[in-house]
Motif scaffolding. Structure first.
Motif, mmCIF file in Angstrom:
data_model
loop_
_atom_site.group_PDB
_atom_site.id
_atom_site.type_symbol
_atom_site.label_atom_id
_atom_site.label_comp_id
_atom_site.label_asym_id
_atom_site.label_seq_id
_atom_site.Cartn_x
_atom_site.Cartn_y
_atom_site.Cartn_z
ATOM 1 N N ALA A 7 0.829 -1.208 0.000
ATOM 2 C CA ALA A 7 0.000 0.000 0.000
ATOM 3 C C ALA A 7 0.865 1.261 0.000
ATOM 4 N N PHE A 8 2.009 1.214 0.657
ATOM 5 C CA PHE A 8 2.908 2.362 0.699
ATOM 6 C C PHE A 8 3.648 2.556 -0.624
ATOM 7 N N ILE A 9 4.087 1.460 -1.234
ATOM 8 C CA ILE A 9 4.911 1.517 -2.452
ATOM 9 C C ILE A 9 4.075 1.712 -3.716
ATOM 10 N N GLN A 10 2.864 1.204 -3.740
ATOM 11 C CA GLN A 10 2.038 1.226 -4.953
ATOM 12 C C GLN A 10 1.865 2.633 -5.532
ATOM 13 N N ASP A 71 6.567 -1.548 -13.299
ATOM 14 C CA ASP A 71 6.094 -2.938 -13.272
ATOM 15 C C ASP A 71 6.847 -3.764 -12.244
ATOM 16 N N ILE A 72 8.144 -3.566 -12.179
ATOM 17 C CA ILE A 72 8.962 -4.323 -11.224
ATOM 18 C C ILE A 72 8.566 -3.960 -9.797
ATOM 19 N N ILE A 73 8.427 -2.679 -9.526
ATOM 20 C CA ILE A 73 8.027 -2.250 -8.177
ATOM 21 C C ILE A 73 6.663 -2.811 -7.809
ATOM 22 N N SER A 74 5.709 -2.735 -8.727
ATOM 23 C CA SER A 74 4.366 -3.251 -8.454
ATOM 24 C C SER A 74 4.383 -4.740 -8.171
ATOM 25 N N THR A 75 5.169 -5.468 -8.917
ATOM 26 C CA THR A 75 5.167 -6.918 -8.788
ATOM 27 C C THR A 75 5.890 -7.391 -7.535
#
Length: 134
Positions: A7-10, A71-75
């Motif tokens: 939730a913080f990174i998204q 994409d990498i961060i989300s995954t």
């Protein structure tokens, strides 16, 4: 805990996606404006077109890099399943191929030939798309 991290990174991933899309759109607009300016000013439409294609490619390339990062961060913050990892791998593979193709088109030679071309003191080909086949 992992859901809190996600939730913080998204939102950062979403910002990267928006920045990537904005850079692509901005790159298209800027490259188009420069194309028209150079074509009208110099009356050399062939050279203006060559520069236009290279500038379009650069904008798309930079935007793609940011989109891959998003994409990498989300995954990596989402629950890892075989499906999410496979989807990330496929997206990164496709975008990497596009990046490789665009960079080759912009530079006018294969990546493994760039060092030899630089040592020879030759500038990149005036015609993107023509590969240095040596």
């Amino acid at each position: 805990m992992l859901s809190q991290v996600h939730a913080f990174i998204q939102p950062f991933a979403v910002l990267l996606e928006l920045a990537g899309a904005g850079i692509i759109v901005g790159g298209v607009l800027l490259a188009t404006g420069l194309f028209a300016l150079h074509g009208v000013r110099d009356r050399n439409w062939r050279q203006a077109y060559t520069t236009y294609r290279a500038n379009l490619g650069r904008g798309i390339l930079l935007g793609l890099e940011l989109l891959v990062g998003a994409d990498i961060i989300s995954t990596i913050t989402a629950p890892l399943t075989l499906q999410t990892v496979g989807l990330l791998g496929l997206v990164v593979l496709i975008r990497t191929f596009l990046s490789f193709s665009l960079e080759t088109e912009i530079e006018g030679c294969w990546p493994w030939r760039r060092a030899a071309r630089a040592e020879a003191g030759r500038a990149p080909s005036a015609e993107p798309g023509r590969m240095d086949r040596r």
